[in-house]
Design a protein around this motif. Structure first.
Motif, PDB file in Angstrom:
ATOM      1  N   HIS A   1      16.082  13.249 -10.269  1.00  0.00           N
ATOM      2  CA  HIS A   1      17.286  13.402 -11.092  1.00  0.00           C
ATOM      3  C   HIS A   1      17.778  14.841 -11.105  1.00  0.00           C
ATOM      4  CE1 HIS A   1      20.179  12.070 -14.070  1.00  0.00           C
ATOM      5  NE2 HIS A   1      19.897  13.125 -14.804  1.00  0.00           N
ATOM      6  N   THR A   2      16.860  15.789 -11.021  1.00  0.00           N
ATOM      7  CA  THR A   2      17.211  17.210 -11.054  1.00  0.00           C
ATOM      8  C   THR A   2      16.549  17.926  -9.882  1.00  0.00           C
ATOM      9  OG1 THR A   2      15.345  17.666 -12.525  1.00  0.00           O
ATOM     10  CG2 THR A   2      17.469  17.247 -13.565  1.00  0.00           C
ATOM     11  N   ASN A   3      16.908  19.179  -9.715  1.00  0.00           N
ATOM     12  CA  ASN A   3      16.363  19.969  -8.618  1.00  0.00           C
ATOM     13  C   ASN A   3      14.875  20.234  -8.790  1.00  0.00           C
ATOM     14  OD1 ASN A   3      18.740  20.366  -7.129  1.00  0.00           O
ATOM     15  ND2 ASN A   3      19.382  22.038  -8.463  1.00  0.00           N
ATOM     16  N   PHE A   4      14.181  20.312  -7.680  1.00  0.00           N
ATOM     17  CA  PHE A   4      12.825  20.849  -7.644  1.00  0.00           C
ATOM     18  C   PHE A   4      12.777  21.927  -6.564  1.00  0.00           C
ATOM     19  CE2 PHE A   4      12.914  16.962  -5.102  1.00  0.00           C
ATOM     20  CZ  PHE A   4      12.356  17.349  -3.895  1.00  0.00           C
TER      21      PHE A   4
ATOM     22  N   ALA B   1       9.177  19.167 -15.387  1.00  0.00           N
ATOM     23  CA  ALA B   1       9.161  17.924 -16.163  1.00  0.00           C
ATOM     24  C   ALA B   1      10.577  17.347 -16.207  1.00  0.00           C
ATOM     25  CB  ALA B   1       8.654  18.194 -17.570  1.00  0.00           C
ATOM     26  N   GLY B   2      10.666  16.046 -16.006  1.00  0.00           N
ATOM     27  CA  GLY B   2      11.971  15.393 -16.021  1.00  0.00           C
ATOM     28  C   GLY B   2      12.644  15.308 -14.663  1.00  0.00           C
ATOM     29  N   THR B   3      11.980  15.804 -13.618  1.00  0.00           N
ATOM     30  CA  THR B   3      12.556  15.694 -12.279  1.00  0.00           C
ATOM     31  C   THR B   3      12.715  14.231 -11.875  1.00  0.00           C
ATOM     32  OG1 THR B   3      11.563  17.796 -11.586  1.00  0.00           O
ATOM     33  CG2 THR B   3      12.252  16.289  -9.845  1.00  0.00           C
ATOM     34  N   PHE B   4      11.726  13.407 -12.213  1.00  0.00           N
ATOM     35  CA  PHE B   4      11.718  12.004 -11.818  1.00  0.00           C
ATOM     36  C   PHE B   4      11.846  11.098 -13.046  1.00  0.00           C
ATOM     37  CE2 PHE B   4       9.168  14.380  -8.709  1.00  0.00           C
ATOM     38  CZ  PHE B   4       9.903  14.131  -7.563  1.00  0.00           C
TER      39      PHE B   4
ATOM     40  N   LYS C   1      16.106  24.978  -3.637  1.00  0.00           N
ATOM     41  CA  LYS C   1      16.149  23.957  -4.677  1.00  0.00           C
ATOM     42  C   LYS C   1      16.800  22.707  -4.077  1.00  0.00           C
ATOM     43  CE  LYS C   1      16.290  27.091  -8.649  1.00  0.00           C
ATOM     44  NZ  LYS C   1      14.954  26.693  -9.141  1.00  0.00           N
ATOM     45  N   VAL C   2      16.090  21.587  -4.123  1.00  0.00           N
ATOM     46  CA  VAL C   2      16.554  20.358  -3.482  1.00  0.00           C
ATOM     47  C   VAL C   2      16.385  19.176  -4.442  1.00  0.00           C
ATOM     48  CG1 VAL C   2      15.972  21.241  -1.194  1.00  0.00           C
ATOM     49  CG2 VAL C   2      14.283  19.891  -2.456  1.00  0.00           C
ATOM     50  N   LYS C   3      16.951  18.023  -4.042  1.00  0.00           N
ATOM     51  CA  LYS C   3      16.849  16.821  -4.874  1.00  0.00           C
ATOM     52  C   LYS C   3      16.363  15.607  -4.081  1.00  0.00           C
ATOM     53  CE  LYS C   3      20.318  17.713  -8.462  1.00  0.00           C
ATOM     54  NZ  LYS C   3      21.626  17.282  -9.039  1.00  0.00           N
ATOM     55  N   THR C   4      15.852  15.851  -2.878  1.00  0.00           N
ATOM     56  CA  THR C   4      15.462  14.738  -2.024  1.00  0.00           C
ATOM     57  C   THR C   4      14.050  14.942  -1.496  1.00  0.00           C
ATOM     58  OG1 THR C   4      17.768  14.475  -1.316  1.00  0.00           O
ATOM     59  CG2 THR C   4      16.087  13.395   0.012  1.00  0.00           C
ATOM     60  N   LEU C   5      13.212  13.935  -1.624  1.00  0.00           N
ATOM     61  CA  LEU C   5      11.889  13.966  -1.019  1.00  0.00           C
ATOM     62  C   LEU C   5      12.015  13.712   0.479  1.00  0.00           C
ATOM     63  CD1 LEU C   5       9.886  11.903  -3.662  1.00  0.00           C
ATOM     64  CD2 LEU C   5       9.905  14.386  -3.411  1.00  0.00           C
ATOM     65  N   GLY C   6      11.063  14.250   1.253  1.00  0.00           N
ATOM     66  CA  GLY C   6      11.109  14.068   2.699  1.00  0.00           C
ATOM     67  C   GLY C   6      10.364  15.171   3.410  1.00  0.00           C
TER      68      GLY C   6
ATOM     69  N   PRO D   1       0.825  -1.214   0.000  1.00  0.00           N
ATOM     70  CA  PRO D   1       0.000   0.000   0.000  1.00  0.00           C
ATOM     71  C   PRO D   1       0.858   1.262   0.000  1.00  0.00           C
ATOM     72  CG  PRO D   1       0.005  -1.038   2.164  1.00  0.00           C
ATOM     73  CD  PRO D   1       0.688  -1.992   1.237  1.00  0.00           C
ATOM     74  N   VAL D   2       0.435   2.259  -0.756  1.00  0.00           N
ATOM     75  CA  VAL D   2       1.141   3.537  -0.839  1.00  0.00           C
ATOM     76  C   VAL D   2       0.215   4.633  -0.341  1.00  0.00           C
ATOM     77  CG1 VAL D   2       2.263   5.201  -2.356  1.00  0.00           C
ATOM     78  CG2 VAL D   2       2.517   2.752  -2.797  1.00  0.00           C
ATOM     79  N   VAL D   3       0.678   5.363   0.666  1.00  0.00           N
ATOM     80  CA  VAL D   3      -0.097   6.499   1.155  1.00  0.00           C
ATOM     81  C   VAL D   3       0.126   7.657   0.196  1.00  0.00           C
ATOM     82  CG1 VAL D   3      -0.455   8.111   3.060  1.00  0.00           C
ATOM     83  CG2 VAL D   3       0.150   5.731   3.535  1.00  0.00           C
ATOM     84  N   SER D   4      -0.924   8.080  -0.488  1.00  0.00           N
ATOM     85  CA  SER D   4      -0.766   9.144  -1.473  1.00  0.00           C
ATOM     86  C   SER D   4      -2.088   9.869  -1.684  1.00  0.00           C
ATOM     87  CB  SER D   4      -0.273   8.579  -2.815  1.00  0.00           C
ATOM     88  OG  SER D   4      -1.255   7.734  -3.370  1.00  0.00           O
ATOM     89  N   ASN D   5      -1.965  11.102  -2.111  1.00  0.00           N
ATOM     90  CA  ASN D   5      -3.161  11.868  -2.451  1.00  0.00           C
ATOM     91  C   ASN D   5      -3.009  12.613  -3.776  1.00  0.00           C
ATOM     92  OD1 ASN D   5      -1.233  13.565  -1.442  1.00  0.00           O
ATOM     93  ND2 ASN D   5      -2.486  14.444   0.197  1.00  0.00           N
ATOM     94  N   TYR D   6      -1.870  12.405  -4.446  1.00  0.00           N
ATOM     95  CA  TYR D   6      -1.643  13.042  -5.740  1.00  0.00           C
ATOM     96  C   TYR D   6      -0.900  12.064  -6.649  1.00  0.00           C
ATOM     97  CZ  TYR D   6      -2.852  17.450  -3.451  1.00  0.00           C
ATOM     98  OH  TYR D   6      -3.509  18.435  -2.760  1.00  0.00           O
ATOM     99  N   PHE D   7      -0.896  12.374  -7.934  1.00  0.00           N
ATOM    100  CA  PHE D   7      -0.181  11.560  -8.911  1.00  0.00           C
ATOM    101  C   PHE D   7       0.761  12.467  -9.689  1.00  0.00           C
ATOM    102  CE2 PHE D   7       0.246   9.416 -13.078  1.00  0.00           C
ATOM    103  CZ  PHE D   7       0.738   8.196 -12.637  1.00  0.00           C
ATOM    104  N   VAL D   8       2.017  12.039  -9.817  1.00  0.00           N
ATOM    105  CA  VAL D   8       3.029  12.826 -10.523  1.00  0.00           C
ATOM    106  C   VAL D   8       3.371  12.143 -11.837  1.00  0.00           C
ATOM    107  CG1 VAL D   8       5.403  13.678 -10.465  1.00  0.00           C
ATOM    108  CG2 VAL D   8       4.008  13.762  -8.403  1.00  0.00           C
ATOM    109  N   ARG D   9       3.228  12.878 -12.913  1.00  0.00           N
ATOM    110  CA  ARG D   9       3.667  12.424 -14.236  1.00  0.00           C
ATOM    111  C   ARG D   9       5.107  12.886 -14.448  1.00  0.00           C
ATOM    112  NH1 ARG D   9      -0.068  11.838 -18.488  1.00  0.00           N
ATOM    113  NH2 ARG D   9       1.784  11.755 -19.795  1.00  0.00           N
ATOM    114  N   ALA D  10       5.992  11.948 -14.708  1.00  0.00           N
ATOM    115  CA  ALA D  10       7.414  12.283 -14.830  1.00  0.00           C
ATOM    116  C   ALA D  10       7.691  13.248 -15.972  1.00  0.00           C
ATOM    117  CB  ALA D  10       8.230  11.011 -15.005  1.00  0.00           C
TER     118      ALA D  10
END
Length: 565
Positions: A411-414, A383-386, A456-461, A357-366
């Motif tokens: 892969h890149t900054n967000f 676009a292209g972050t993931f 600008k970061v590259k890590t989710l958390g 199971p994945v706790v989520s409330n949104y969907f990200v298109r790479a």
């Protein structure tokens, strides 16, 4: 197009078309060559760029120029390769020597002169061909443990001088310095269901497959019974006869019913390829278990240049009335090879193990820009972050941004933006956006426009605004106030900042800037009296440390020293 792809896979020579010089370069050390890390090895956020050569577990071994050339670049850093020297050779290649303790006297004097001119320990210098010429076999430096090194060794690599592409040192004849008769070890094989409808052996989650050793030395996997799209992954290591530790593998190739469908070989690649290591491995599993499973498929094609694949990107569609065999071959540079065969057949088995199971409330298109906001916080993913689409958990609670967890690689900054509505202007000067992991807070370079903070970061958390009003600490092991230090060669202090981190430090003797070398691992700064700045008799020492939000700490003392013998 299919014919072209087929030909690529069946022409191994196309992996390495360059005729590299085999006897041009000599070893950089005069001890037997043993590897603690090899080319292409999987590392955090990057592939390893060269050899890590063992130095008898100590520092101070002589490091030699591997061929004639000139020192084209020198970089002194507290991270990465630490103290590093680059030699450009007339045959079109550049050799690199990292984690050095120090350079030889003429080169070290050149470095220190620049450090004093720039008033900085960390410097990067680019030299002209006629400034520091070296000869093959000349001692250029001494091995050390500087930068991001986790123990004494020499980092050694080759680059194409024009393109800056990194090249496997084995191609330059260094294979003759290493004996290797051992096969790589395939320690695990995983099978992945790749859509929500597919199950494998009653499971909709990735499964570890049982392997059995055959009489011919190959391995046979348990049967894979599936329906729909699947992919495979492996963990694999290489060993040689002299180094006594595991290293990365040189070549991986998979076949489906005898036809190549996914492969890569560590010949040469660019620095732009480095971060794709997070796409190659099962990143989520690595973050949870520290196990690096190399995936032999791509859900979405990514730009790692060494990968060669079929039109399905290594993904297999298991269909009725077809029994198949999937085969994986893992090879080292010396031709030693390990093989695993996996029988694959179609069947509609009942699902016993459901998807995790994945706790989520949104969907990200790479492949699309995405922007999410709640209350005073927002995040923007270009676009292209993931690498792949995924279900995102995004929320704001108790002044904290909950941005999924670090199981999906970027892969890149967000950009994270947080608007402040409770701090004064003076307080805002001491605030940054921090990555919060339990009690640990990691500083991120933060810029502010009015009341909005951005990073600008590259890590989710988890992220939050963090105020840092705590001064850095400066300490000395033994007080020197009013003491004679005539017998000491150096003076050493410990500096530390537990929140936003140290941005700069500066030392002064009698009002003159002096060089202190910083070791990030021990948090110690060291001044060598041989620099010639210390005065005869009385000396005043001042050290100023500033953190990343501008808090400044000053340490002052005085001592005496005689230069006379």
């Amino acid at each position: 197009m299919k014919i072209f792809i087929f030909l690529i896979f069946f022409c191994p020579a196309l992996f390495a078309q360059v005729d590299y010089p085999k006897d041009y370069f000599s070893p950089p050390l005069d001890v037997p060559m043993q590897l603690s890390g090899n080319f292409g090895e999987l590392r955090p956020n990057h592939f390893h760029a060269g050899f890590d050569l063992k130095t008898l577990q100590k520092e101070g071994l002589k490091v030699y120029a591997v061929a004639d050339g000139y020192i084209s670049r020198m970089k002194i850093s507290t991270f990465g390769n630490g103290k590093a020297i680059y030699i450009t050779h007339p045959n079109g290649y550049t050799s690199v020597y990292g984690h050095l303790q120090k350079a030889n006297d003429p080169i070290e004097n050149y470095i220190k002169k620049a450090q004093y001119a720039l008033k900085s320990f960390e410097i990067e210098l680019f030299l002209k061909p006629d400034e520091l010429i070296v000869k093959k076999g000349q001692v250029i430096a001494f091995s050390g443990n500087t930068g991001g090194s986790e123990g004494p060794h020499l980092h050694f690599e080759f680059r194409d001088t024009k393109t800056e592409k990194i090249i496997n040192p084995m191609f330059f004849g260094f294979d003759k310095n290493i004996k290797d008769t051992k096969k790589p070890l395939i320690s695990a094989v995983y099978v992945y269901p790749l859509d929500t409808k597919t199950s494998v052996n009653h499971s909709k989650r990735p499964l570890l497959l049982n392997l059995s050793l055959q009489k011919n030395g190959t391995y046979l996997s348990e049967n894979v019974v599936a329906n729909g799209k699947i992919g495979f992954g492996i963990t694999a290591f290489d060993y040689d006869d002299v180094s006594f530790n595991s290293n990365g593998v040189f070549k991986v190739q998979s076949f489906y019913n005898g036809k190549p469908n996914f492969g890569y070989q560590f010949d040469t690649y660019s620095f732009d390829d480095m971060r794709y290591v997070n796409a190659l491995i099962d990143y989520s599993k690595y973050k949870k278990t520290q196990q690096r499973v190399q995936k032999l498929f791509m859900k979405n094609k990514y730009g790692l240049s060494i990968i060669q694949t079929d039109e399905n990107n290594g993904i297999i569609s298991v269909v009725p009335n077809l029994s198949s065999v999937y085969r994986v071959e893992v090879s080292d540079f010396f031709g030693n090879k390990s093989t695993v065969s996996i029988p694959v057949q179609y069947d509609l088995l009942s699902t016993i193990i459901e998807q995790e199971p994945v706790v989520s409330n949104y969907f990200v298109r790479a492949d699309k820009d995405s922007n999410f906001a709640k209350d005073n916080m927002s995040v923007f993913f270009p676009a292209g972050t993931f690498y792949d689409d995924f279900d995102l958990n995004f929320d704001v609670k108790n002044d904290t941004l909950y941005l999924h967890e670090d199981t999906v690689p970027a892969h890149t900054n967000f950009t994270i933006s947080i608007e402040d509505n409770k701090y004064s202007e003076t307080q805002r000067e001491k605030i940054f956006i921090g990555l919060v992991e339990g009690k640990k807070v990691t500083y991120n370079p933060t810029y502010r426009k009015d009341s909005v903070f951005n990073a600008k970061v590259k890590t989710l958390g988890k992220y939050a605004l963090v105020m840092d009003t705590i001064m850095s600490k400066i300490a000395i092991a033994k007080p020197i106030e009013g003491k004679w230090l005539s017998d000491q060669k150096t003076i050493q202090l410990t500096i530390n900042d537990e929140l936003s981190g140290i941005k700069s430090y500066n030392g002064y003797l009698n009002g003159n800037w002096v060089l202190f070398e910083y070791d990030n691992k021990t948090k110690k700064i060291t001044h060598n009296f041989s620099d010639g700045i210390v005065a005869e008799g009385a000396n005043d020492l001042k050290v100023v440390v500033t953190d990343n939000v501008g808090n400044s700490t000053t340490f002052e003392t005085h001592f005496f020293r005689s230069q006379k013998k």
